[in-house]
Motif scaffolding. Structure first.
Motif, PDB file in Angstrom:
ATOM      1  N   MET A   1       0.842  -1.172   0.000  1.00  0.00           N
ATOM      2  CA  MET A   1       0.000   0.000   0.000  1.00  0.00           C
ATOM      3  C   MET A   1       0.895   1.244   0.000  1.00  0.00           C
ATOM      4  O   MET A   1       1.836   1.332   0.772  1.00  0.00           O
ATOM      5  CB  MET A   1      -0.906  -0.019   1.244  1.00  0.00           C
ATOM      6  N   THR A   2       0.561   2.196  -0.847  1.00  0.00           N
ATOM      7  CA  THR A   2       1.372   3.410  -0.953  1.00  0.00           C
ATOM      8  C   THR A   2       1.019   4.390   0.173  1.00  0.00           C
ATOM      9  O   THR A   2      -0.023   4.277   0.823  1.00  0.00           O
ATOM     10  CB  THR A   2       1.135   4.125  -2.300  1.00  0.00           C
ATOM     11  N   ASP A   3       1.906   5.387   0.364  1.00  0.00           N
ATOM     12  CA  ASP A   3       1.635   6.433   1.353  1.00  0.00           C
ATOM     13  C   ASP A   3       0.354   7.188   1.016  1.00  0.00           C
ATOM     14  O   ASP A   3      -0.420   7.533   1.905  1.00  0.00           O
ATOM     15  CB  ASP A   3       2.807   7.419   1.431  1.00  0.00           C
ATOM     16  N   ASP A   4       0.130   7.451  -0.281  1.00  0.00           N
ATOM     17  CA  ASP A   4      -1.092   8.151  -0.680  1.00  0.00           C
ATOM     18  C   ASP A   4      -2.327   7.324  -0.348  1.00  0.00           C
ATOM     19  O   ASP A   4      -3.322   7.857   0.166  1.00  0.00           O
ATOM     20  CB  ASP A   4      -1.065   8.487  -2.178  1.00  0.00           C
ATOM     21  N   GLU A   5      -2.295   6.025  -0.621  1.00  0.00           N
ATOM     22  CA  GLU A   5      -3.449   5.195  -0.309  1.00  0.00           C
ATOM     23  C   GLU A   5      -3.709   5.170   1.191  1.00  0.00           C
ATOM     24  O   GLU A   5      -4.867   5.269   1.637  1.00  0.00           O
ATOM     25  CB  GLU A   5      -3.274   3.771  -0.831  1.00  0.00           C
ATOM     26  N   ARG A   6      -2.653   5.080   1.991  1.00  0.00           N
ATOM     27  CA  ARG A   6      -2.813   5.113   3.450  1.00  0.00           C
ATOM     28  C   ARG A   6      -3.442   6.432   3.889  1.00  0.00           C
ATOM     29  O   ARG A   6      -4.342   6.463   4.729  1.00  0.00           O
ATOM     30  CB  ARG A   6      -1.465   4.920   4.147  1.00  0.00           C
ATOM     31  N   ALA A   7      -2.973   7.536   3.306  1.00  0.00           N
ATOM     32  CA  ALA A   7      -3.505   8.855   3.662  1.00  0.00           C
ATOM     33  C   ALA A   7      -4.979   8.980   3.276  1.00  0.00           C
ATOM     34  O   ALA A   7      -5.773   9.563   4.026  1.00  0.00           O
ATOM     35  CB  ALA A   7      -2.670   9.952   2.989  1.00  0.00           C
ATOM     36  N   ILE A   8      -5.345   8.430   2.135  1.00  0.00           N
ATOM     37  CA  ILE A   8      -6.740   8.471   1.685  1.00  0.00           C
ATOM     38  C   ILE A   8      -7.623   7.632   2.607  1.00  0.00           C
ATOM     39  O   ILE A   8      -8.711   8.060   3.009  1.00  0.00           O
ATOM     40  CB  ILE A   8      -6.831   8.017   0.215  1.00  0.00           C
ATOM     41  N   ARG A   9      -7.165   6.455   2.956  1.00  0.00           N
ATOM     42  CA  ARG A   9      -7.927   5.626   3.897  1.00  0.00           C
ATOM     43  C   ARG A   9      -8.066   6.332   5.245  1.00  0.00           C
ATOM     44  O   ARG A   9      -9.104   6.234   5.913  1.00  0.00           O
ATOM     45  CB  ARG A   9      -7.258   4.260   4.064  1.00  0.00           C
ATOM     46  N   ASN A  10      -7.053   7.085   5.634  1.00  0.00           N
ATOM     47  CA  ASN A  10      -7.091   7.835   6.885  1.00  0.00           C
ATOM     48  C   ASN A  10      -8.146   8.948   6.841  1.00  0.00           C
ATOM     49  O   ASN A  10      -8.740   9.276   7.865  1.00  0.00           O
ATOM     50  CB  ASN A  10      -5.713   8.406   7.211  1.00  0.00           C
ATOM     51  N   VAL A  11      -8.386   9.524   5.660  1.00  0.00           N
ATOM     52  CA  VAL A  11      -9.446  10.527   5.527  1.00  0.00           C
ATOM     53  C   VAL A  11     -10.780   9.911   5.942  1.00  0.00           C
ATOM     54  O   VAL A  11     -11.545  10.500   6.709  1.00  0.00           O
ATOM     55  CB  VAL A  11      -9.518  11.088   4.083  1.00  0.00           C
TER      56      VAL A  11
END
Length: 128
Positions: A1-11
């Motif tokens: 999982m990329t950093d962007d995907e993690r950040a999006i899931r965190n939203v």
């Protein structure tokens, strides 16, 4: 999982947690100023209308779960497909259950944070 995907899931996680505690300011901070919501039976509406609708209901408890089924990132734009279940408990104790799919478009802003720019929400009353 990329950093962007993690950040999006965190939203999504942050949105649900803030909704549960009634933290409208945090929820509004997860949206762009030009956000647009698409929901069944209503005209599209933006951030101001969302704020007025959410702020006008006091002592409501919102709890929800999400099952993010897909996240795709294309540079500074991404979308996520999510199965959402929401339980809203009104001050008089009445409970409304809603569930359904959402398709959310996010944009990575100048501050590096992902925010919701469009949300097609197909969450409907769940009689189960």
């Amino acid at each position: 999982m990329t950093d962007d995907e993690r950040a999006i899931r965190n939203v999504v996680d942050t949105w649900l947690a803030a909704s549960k505690t009634g933290d409208l300011d945090t929820v509004l901070g997860l949206m762009t100023d030009d956000v647009l919501f698409l929901t069944p039976g209503q005209a599209p509406f933006g951030k101001d209308a969302f704020s007025k609708m959410s702020g006008g209901i006091k002592d409501v408890h919102i709890d929800g779960t999400s099952d993010i089924q897909e996240v795709q990132v294309f540079g500074e734009i991404a979308y996520l497909r999510n199965a959402l279940r929401i339980v809203v408990t009104m001050p008089d104790g009445k409970v409304a259950r809603r569930s359904g799919q959402t398709l959310t478009i996010l944009r990575k802003e100048a501050d590096g944070k992902w925010r919701v720019v469009r949300d097609a929400n197909l969450v409907m009353a769940d009689n189960a």
